[in-house]
Design a protein around this motif. Structure first.
Motif, PDB file in Angstrom:
ATOM      1  N   LEU A  40       0.814  -1.224   0.000  1.00  0.00           N
ATOM      2  CA  LEU A  40       0.000   0.000   0.000  1.00  0.00           C
ATOM      3  C   LEU A  40       0.841   1.263   0.000  1.00  0.00           C
ATOM      4  N   SER A  77      -4.194  -0.898  -3.436  1.00  0.00           N
ATOM      5  CA  SER A  77      -4.855   0.248  -2.797  1.00  0.00           C
ATOM      6  C   SER A  77      -5.767  -0.181  -1.657  1.00  0.00           C
ATOM      7  N   TYR A  78      -5.961   0.729  -0.722  1.00  0.00           N
ATOM      8  CA  TYR A  78      -7.052   0.629   0.253  1.00  0.00           C
ATOM      9  C   TYR A  78      -7.951   1.835  -0.025  1.00  0.00           C
ATOM     10  N   GLN A  79      -7.430   3.038   0.182  1.00  0.00           N
ATOM     11  CA  GLN A  79      -8.105   4.226  -0.352  1.00  0.00           C
ATOM     12  C   GLN A  79      -7.927   4.184  -1.871  1.00  0.00           C
TER      13      GLN A  79
END
Lengths: 297, 297
Positions: B78, B104-106
């Motif tokens: 990330l 990704s997370y966001q």
């Protein structure tokens, strides 16, 4: 603890480390404002971007600086193994609750998600909030799955990603979910622009990013909804429409909130983990104007 | 090194540790079969689920057991900070190339992704393959962004998620991307059911999961396409349709490949990190039959 305004602060950081002083300051500000709970290491707290050691440190600082306000700690990770360790760390740090999203890399099947929640829930000695955020976790809960998970031990709340903007549809949506879960499990709305509509529709909690930076603004909305003054909650939220629009323009609250925190000198700039970047340039200048005009701070 | 069949092995593991012996065996099997490169710690290698230390260990084992076959190591994470460290580790382990997805997370903005690749590419002393996998990374590359990233130093290949199933449309799709990238950057197809169509359409490489477990089956397809015998490549791939269908039923190759590896005694069962689960029950029995009938092994 899963009722009222739950405020989600940033975890300010740079490429080297967490800014512990800024984070402690944000937590103290929330406690002083009288929020009902603090959600540290939520998506806004960038939990997914931090190591286990960093997360344990943030959890301890949150509990130490929250005074009497209960603290919920995000324990999401890709592996069940790691979530179990993060749950232990959070409980050792003194968390009153944990927050768990079904974070994924490989898309998860519903049965995998259920088994994941089951393993974690059975290991806990504090209650858990089930974190439904399809945008970041890349998993879509069905209400049926929510219903099954809510029967597990130690489940205290479900954080839903939003409600329809129409009041009647929002109420129907909350009632559909309510019918499938035990009475002791609360429903909390997130997505700040849905806060007023969600609480007016029967959500007992508002899991709020704006509440993590501008607690007074968020508390005014939450308290109006809690005393049954739906019109006032709606009016106070509608007043913030230019702010909601700015967030929608930038793919969510995080990049706007990070810029706002630095504008208020509550965090340095940058304070997000790369590759994430706070809004800047003309957008940042516009945000500064909004903070003043809308009296957000 | 970014041409021909690039084979992506599993990283067998349990909740305690990596199964180093099984992993070394899988790598040796690929080298013996004569694949053109090995992609360790790809999505099939569960890179996202492992710690930095575990990933360094897997990278070293892969290089040690690959003989003369060049090894590419997945370095996605990330944070830019962590990817830079993983790139260092991979290079120290003797990797001939690295593979980077915009995990990704966001949700990431295109400019954030570009800056992420730029920082990593400039730090490298081996070439990088850009890993475009919207299903797992939750980011959609535009061809324009691929074109910009491909101009960066040390970019050697782009791993695309698939091609249209129609041969003419597949060729047009590959040519559209080709027109935007430098001549020294190859295009490789992934999604095994697209392998033959992709190579027939002008992809120089096939980044293959089936190649990581059934290298002879995959090599037959790749070699047919490479010598220009498109009809034979298509025929050999079409023969595997029941296998492609099984994969499609289970949301991708991983859960089927894990079961196949244990059926062949190439890995223990379970060998995936929880919450991920290999297929089982009737699906596993059907897979055993397919392996035999299609002579996959």
């Amino acid at each position: 603890m899963f009722t009222g305004l739950s405020a989600f602060p940033l975890t300010p950081m740079d490429e080297q480390d967490i800014d512990e002083t800024a984070f402690a300051g944000l937590v103290e500000r929330l406690a002083a404002a009288g929020v009902d709970s603090i959600g540290a290491l939520g998506s806004t707290g960038s939990y997914a971007y931090l190591s286990r050691g960093e997360r344990a440190r943030v959890a301890r600082i949150a509990v130490e600086h929250a005074g009497d306000v209960p603290v919920m700690i995000g324990i999401g990770a890709l592996r069940t193994r790691d979530v179990l360790l993060l749950a232990e760390d959070a409980q050792k740090a003194g968390a009153s609750a944990v927050l768990l999203a079904p974070v994924s890399y490989q898309k998860l099947a519903p049965e995998e998600v259920y088994a994941h929640y089951e393993a974690v829930a059975r290991s806990l000695s504090v209650p858990m909030c089930v974190y439904d955020n399809p945008g970041t976790a890349n998993f879509q809960f069905s209400d049926e799955l929510h219903g099954r998970i809510a029967q597990l031990p130690n489940i205290g709340s479900i954080k839903i990603p939003g409600v329809p903007s129409d009041a009647a549809e929002a109420t129907a949506r909350v009632q559909r979910l309510r019918a499938l879960i035990p009475a002791h499990v609360t429903i909390g709305v997130s997505g700040d622009w849905f806060g007023a509509t969600g609480m007016n529709a029967g959500c007992e909690a508002w899991y709020s990013v704006i509440g993590g930076l501008f607690p007074k603004t968020a508390l005014a909305i939450a308290r109006a909804a809690q005393r049954g003054d739906a019109a006032q909650a709606t009016r106070l939220s509608a007043r913030l429409q230019p702010y909601w629009d700015l967030i929608a323009c930038h793919g969510g609250s995080l990049r706007v909130t990070a810029a706002a925190a630095s504008l208020l000198s509550l965090a340095r700039s940058p304070c997000l983990p790369l590759p994430l970047k706070a809004i800047d340039g003309a957008d940042r200048a516009y945000l500064a104007r909004l903070i003043e005009e809308l009296e957000l701070a």
